[in-house]
Scaffold this motif. Structure first.
Motif, PDB file in Angstrom:
ATOM      1  N   MET A 209       0.825  -1.191   0.000  1.00 20.88           N
ATOM      2  CA  MET A 209       0.000   0.000   0.000  1.00 20.88           C
ATOM      3  C   MET A 209       0.873   1.260   0.000  1.00 20.88           C
ATOM      4  O   MET A 209       0.581   2.203  -0.714  1.00 20.88           O
ATOM      5  N   GLN A 210       1.930   1.241   0.791  1.00 22.11           N
ATOM      6  CA  GLN A 210       2.814   2.399   0.868  1.00 22.11           C
ATOM      7  C   GLN A 210       3.547   2.589  -0.465  1.00 22.11           C
ATOM      8  O   GLN A 210       3.763   3.721  -0.905  1.00 22.11           O
ATOM      9  N   PHE A 211       3.897   1.495  -1.116  1.00 22.63           N
ATOM     10  CA  PHE A 211       4.552   1.556  -2.417  1.00 22.63           C
ATOM     11  C   PHE A 211       3.641   2.206  -3.462  1.00 22.63           C
ATOM     12  O   PHE A 211       4.081   3.017  -4.274  1.00 22.63           O
ATOM     13  N   MET A 212       2.355   1.885  -3.431  1.00 19.62           N
ATOM     14  CA  MET A 212       1.391   2.462  -4.369  1.00 19.62           C
ATOM     15  C   MET A 212       1.254   3.968  -4.143  1.00 19.62           C
ATOM     16  O   MET A 212       1.141   4.731  -5.105  1.00 19.62           O
ATOM     17  N   LEU A 213       1.275   4.394  -2.890  1.00 16.07           N
ATOM     18  CA  LEU A 213       1.168   5.812  -2.583  1.00 16.07           C
ATOM     19  C   LEU A 213       2.378   6.572  -3.130  1.00 16.07           C
ATOM     20  O   LEU A 213       2.234   7.641  -3.719  1.00 16.07           O
ATOM     21  N   ILE A 214       3.565   6.010  -2.977  1.00 16.21           N
ATOM     22  CA  ILE A 214       4.777   6.634  -3.504  1.00 16.21           C
ATOM     23  C   ILE A 214       4.727   6.671  -5.025  1.00 16.21           C
ATOM     24  O   ILE A 214       5.082   7.665  -5.654  1.00 16.21           O
TER      25      ILE A 214
END
Length: 85
Positions: free
Chosen positions: A1-6
């Protein structure tokens, strides 16, 4: 999820093409009186634009911008090396 936000943040930055803005120095300056201060606006592209700024209720004058360098020309060509035979 954090990767998608970045990933979304990087893609948005690339789409919006965020660059530093540059101030424009025009060939004419409008010196106007605004209350208790005197302001120089040197972003006028033509004398007519400068005169309309001064006539628009602001008391002042127009004069050439002493710091205006004109449009940038092409870079100078390099000198060719001479060959002696």
């Amino acid at each position: 999820m954090q990767f998608m936000l970045i990933l979304v943040a990087v893609a948005a930055a690339m789409l919006f093409d965020v660059r530093a803005s540059q101030a424009y120095q025009g060939p004419w300056c409008a010196g106007t009186s605004r209350g208790h201060s005197f302001v120089y606006n040197c972003s006028m592209r033509t004398l007519d634009q400068c005169v309309s700024e001064v006539i628009a209720g602001n008391r002042g004058f127009c004069n050439p911008n002493p710091y205006y360098r004109g449009p940038e020309g092409p870079p100078p060509r390099g000198k060719r090396k001479r060959y002696y035979y």
